[in-house]
Design a protein around this motif. Structure first.
Motif, PDB file in Angstrom:
ATOM      1  N   SER A 185      -1.698  -3.914  29.129  1.00 16.58           N
ATOM      2  CA  SER A 185      -0.674  -3.333  29.707  1.00 16.58           C
ATOM      3  C   SER A 185       0.602  -5.074  31.184  1.00 16.58           C
ATOM      4  O   SER A 185       1.186  -5.152  31.742  1.00 16.58           O
ATOM      5  N   THR A 190       2.504  -1.321  27.191  1.00 13.73           N
ATOM      6  CA  THR A 190       2.010  -0.539  25.893  1.00 13.73           C
ATOM      7  C   THR A 190       2.149  -0.015  24.753  1.00 13.73           C
ATOM      8  O   THR A 190       1.885   0.015  23.956  1.00 13.73           O
ATOM      9  N   GLU A 202      -4.649   1.302  25.908  1.00  9.51           N
ATOM     10  CA  GLU A 202      -4.225   2.236  27.271  1.00  9.51           C
ATOM     11  C   GLU A 202      -5.505   2.447  27.875  1.00  9.51           C
ATOM     12  O   GLU A 202      -5.116   3.272  28.404  1.00  9.51           O
ATOM     13  N   THR A 207      -6.422  -2.407  31.939  1.00 11.73           N
ATOM     14  CA  THR A 207      -4.606  -1.784  32.204  1.00 11.73           C
ATOM     15  C   THR A 207      -4.368  -1.223  33.242  1.00 11.73           C
ATOM     16  O   THR A 207      -3.323  -0.791  34.138  1.00 11.73           O
TER      17      THR A 207
END
Length: 253
Positions: A185, A190, A202, A207
């Motif tokens: 991200s 995402t 994720e 992330t």
């Protein structure tokens, strides 16, 4: 622990820091690539990326900080490899010093060098419009996460530094680590990714860490996200530390 550990580590740390002071280009090189990414994404791609954030540089900065660390720790492996090839380890083994102090000196040098690089990146981000309402506690939490992440990646860097057969091999391991934020991200939400890529993004450490830092900067509730980020950092650190020390003991035995 050897009673001379602290003193020996301090002396060897001073040696490593003097090497960096004589070659400041290593820190400059470490900072150049993340700054180039930040300029590229903010001023070229930023207008085309929908993040739901008022300022793309605010959204982008946490990922850039992680890329800075991933880029910087390659020099730890490089310096360690040079010491191994130069025979300095054998010389240290013949001296009455704590053996672990040799590795810790390199690790602490990595921390110092990366902190300098991170400060440079934040200053550039401020010039580009980065703003945060985070207070002292928020900044301390961000600093703590970044230091843990740096320690974790540095201990990973120790392994190729000890085992690589060439200079290129010692530093090339960092390439996947630099690439990892691109599948997270860090640059885009995402939710915009295809299914399999989204699932990977994720559930990978970058992330979780990026989201925690972003929430701290934005003064948003971090919830369980910060504990997930810390768990990733501590987990990687413990595993890397154990493998690095096992590799070191085999090398000097």
């Amino acid at each position: 622990m050897n009673k001379h550990f602290v003193g020996d580590t301090t002396v060897l740390l001073g040696r490593s820091l003097r090497h960096i002071a004589r070659s400041p280009d290593t820190i400059i090189t470490t900072a150049v690539m993340p700054i180039a990414f930040m300029l590229l994404f903010v001023y070229v791609f930023g207008g085309a990326i929908e993040t739901g954030s008022d300022s793309y540089v605010n959204y982008l900065l946490p990922g850039i900080l992680l890329i800075t660390i991933a880029s910087g720790i390659s020099y730890t492996a490089f310096r360690l490899f040079l010491d191994m090839q130069g025979g300095i380890f054998e010389r240290f083994q013949s001296m009455p010093i704590a053996r672990s102090s040799v590795l810790w000196a390199h690790v602490l040098t990595s921390l110092v060098a990366n902190v300098i690089s991170l400060v440079v990146i934040v200053l550039v981000a401020l010039l580009m419009g980065f703003r945060t309402g985070a207070g002292v506690l928020g900044w301390l939490a961000v600093a703590g996460i970044l230091l843990l992440f740096t320690l974790a990646l540095t201990w990973i860097a120790v392994i190729p530094g000890l085992t690589a057969q060439s200079v290129d091999g010692a530093s090339a391991f960092s390439y996947p680590l630099v690439f990892l934020p691109f599948v997270s991200s860090a640059f885009v939400p995402t939710a915009s990714m295809p299914g399999p890529v989204r699932a990977f993004a994720e559930h990978q450490p970058v992330t979780a860490i990026v989201n925690a830092i972003r929430d701290l900067f934005a003064q948003e509730p971090v919830g369980s996200g910060i504990w997930t980020a810390l768990a990733w950092c501590v987990g990687i650190l413990v595993v890397a530390y154990l493998f690095a020390n096992l590799t070191y003991r085999r090398k000097i035995s």
